[in-house]
Design a protein around this motif. Structure first.
Motif, PDB file in Angstrom:
ATOM      1  N   GLN A   1       0.834  -1.207   0.000  1.00  0.00           N
ATOM      2  CA  GLN A   1       0.000   0.000   0.000  1.00  0.00           C
ATOM      3  C   GLN A   1       0.871   1.260   0.000  1.00  0.00           C
ATOM      4  OE1 GLN A   1      -2.143   0.917   3.658  1.00  0.00           O
ATOM      5  NE2 GLN A   1      -3.993   1.322   2.435  1.00  0.00           N
TER       6      GLN A   1
ATOM      7  N   ASN B   1       2.895   1.636  -3.320  1.00  0.00           N
ATOM      8  CA  ASN B   1       2.094   2.070  -4.462  1.00  0.00           C
ATOM      9  C   ASN B   1       1.620   3.515  -4.351  1.00  0.00           C
ATOM     10  OD1 ASN B   1       2.426  -0.219  -5.994  1.00  0.00           O
ATOM     11  ND2 ASN B   1       0.572  -1.211  -5.255  1.00  0.00           N
TER      12      ASN B   1
ATOM     13  N   THR C   1      -0.947   4.343  -7.228  1.00  0.00           N
ATOM     14  CA  THR C   1      -2.243   4.509  -6.571  1.00  0.00           C
ATOM     15  C   THR C   1      -2.802   5.908  -6.787  1.00  0.00           C
ATOM     16  OG1 THR C   1      -1.876   2.745  -4.963  1.00  0.00           O
ATOM     17  CG2 THR C   1      -3.460   4.449  -4.346  1.00  0.00           C
TER      18      THR C   1
ATOM     19  N   LEU D   1      -6.800  -2.422  -0.406  1.00  0.00           N
ATOM     20  CA  LEU D   1      -7.204  -2.112  -1.776  1.00  0.00           C
ATOM     21  C   LEU D   1      -8.330  -1.087  -1.773  1.00  0.00           C
ATOM     22  CD1 LEU D   1      -7.244  -5.774  -3.121  1.00  0.00           C
ATOM     23  CD2 LEU D   1      -5.454  -4.054  -3.470  1.00  0.00           C
TER      24      LEU D   1
ATOM     25  N   THR E   1      -6.373  -2.763 -12.768  1.00  0.00           N
ATOM     26  CA  THR E   1      -5.743  -2.228 -11.567  1.00  0.00           C
ATOM     27  C   THR E   1      -4.746  -1.130 -11.900  1.00  0.00           C
ATOM     28  OG1 THR E   1      -5.983  -4.389 -10.527  1.00  0.00           O
ATOM     29  CG2 THR E   1      -4.393  -2.899  -9.531  1.00  0.00           C
TER      30      THR E   1
ATOM     31  N   ASN F   1      -3.036   0.406  -6.015  1.00  0.00           N
ATOM     32  CA  ASN F   1      -3.945  -0.311  -5.123  1.00  0.00           C
ATOM     33  C   ASN F   1      -5.409  -0.035  -5.450  1.00  0.00           C
ATOM     34  OD1 ASN F   1      -1.706  -1.297  -3.673  1.00  0.00           O
ATOM     35  ND2 ASN F   1      -2.823  -1.168  -1.756  1.00  0.00           N
TER      36      ASN F   1
ATOM     37  N   GLU G   1      -6.766  -9.324  -9.408  1.00  0.00           N
ATOM     38  CA  GLU G   1      -6.418  -7.903  -9.475  1.00  0.00           C
ATOM     39  C   GLU G   1      -5.480  -7.505  -8.333  1.00  0.00           C
ATOM     40  OE1 GLU G   1      -6.975  -6.180 -12.114  1.00  0.00           O
ATOM     41  OE2 GLU G   1      -8.314  -7.637 -13.041  1.00  0.00           O
ATOM     42  N   GLU G   2      -5.633  -8.117  -7.175  1.00  0.00           N
ATOM     43  CA  GLU G   2      -4.725  -7.838  -6.060  1.00  0.00           C
ATOM     44  C   GLU G   2      -3.298  -8.243  -6.411  1.00  0.00           C
ATOM     45  OE1 GLU G   2      -4.158  -8.674  -1.279  1.00  0.00           O
ATOM     46  OE2 GLU G   2      -5.710  -9.782  -2.363  1.00  0.00           O
TER      47      GLU G   2
ATOM     48  N   SER H   1      -1.785  -5.560  -8.257  1.00  0.00           N
ATOM     49  CA  SER H   1      -1.402  -4.495  -7.336  1.00  0.00           C
ATOM     50  C   SER H   1       0.000  -4.756  -6.779  1.00  0.00           C
ATOM     51  CB  SER H   1      -2.422  -4.400  -6.197  1.00  0.00           C
ATOM     52  OG  SER H   1      -2.054  -3.430  -5.272  1.00  0.00           O
TER      53      SER H   1
ATOM     54  N   TYR I   1       2.602  -3.961  -9.397  1.00  0.00           N
ATOM     55  CA  TYR I   1       2.945  -2.531  -9.453  1.00  0.00           C
ATOM     56  C   TYR I   1       4.022  -2.214  -8.428  1.00  0.00           C
ATOM     57  CZ  TYR I   1      -0.678  -0.711 -12.593  1.00  0.00           C
ATOM     58  OH  TYR I   1      -1.442  -0.411 -13.680  1.00  0.00           O
TER      59      TYR I   1
END
Length: 150
Positions: free
Chosen positions: A9, A12, A18, A39, A56, A59, A80-81, A84, A87
């Protein structure tokens, strides 16, 4: 949230993926809500590109589905996580270029942007709603005829 999810988190946010996701969500009129594991769920994405039902940016997971439906498919959410996380380890925005290269390679090798795409395979092709045409080709009738006559 686990320490790894918190690290993803933070990474990103710092790598600007994000914030980009939040800008795209706002510009496209999405309703954004907190999802699991750090997320953010952006519901109601209606721009033409990309064609996917969900994608995505950092996040932020942008869904074409409306609020209340977006993020409820746990298999797709997991897929999709994983993007994340990609990334984060690709240092943010370079992921977009790397993903484009992988999609192009996949198009050359399989005729579609996902089947031979490293990032989609790592995230789980079936979980993302993709068909693995590479494995289907290996088991084609032509292959079976060649093996049967050998």
């Amino acid at each position: 949230m686990t320490p790894a999810q918190r690290l993803r988190q933070i990474a990103n946010v710092l790598n600007l993926s994000t914030p980009l996701g939040l800008v795209v969500a706002a510009a496209s009129g999405c309703a954004v809500s907190h999802g699991p594991r750090g997320l953010l769920i952006a519901a109601g994405y209606q721009w033409t590109l990309p064609h996917a039902g969900a994608f995505t940016l950092g996040n932020v997971i942008l869904y074409r589905a409306p609020q209340g439906v977006a993020g409820t498919n746990t298999v797709l959410l997991g897929h999709e996580e994983r993007h994340s996380t990609q990334y984060a380890y690709c240092l943010g925005l370079p992921f977009l270029a790397l993903y484009g290269i992988a999609a192009g390679w996949s198009m050359l090798r399989s005729g579609n942007p996902a089947s031979r795409n490293f990032f989609e395979r790592q995230a789980g092709l079936v979980a993302g709603g993709y068909v693995d045409t590479h494995n289907r080709r290996q088991g084609s009738q032509a292959d079976q005829r060649i093996e049967a006559t050998s």
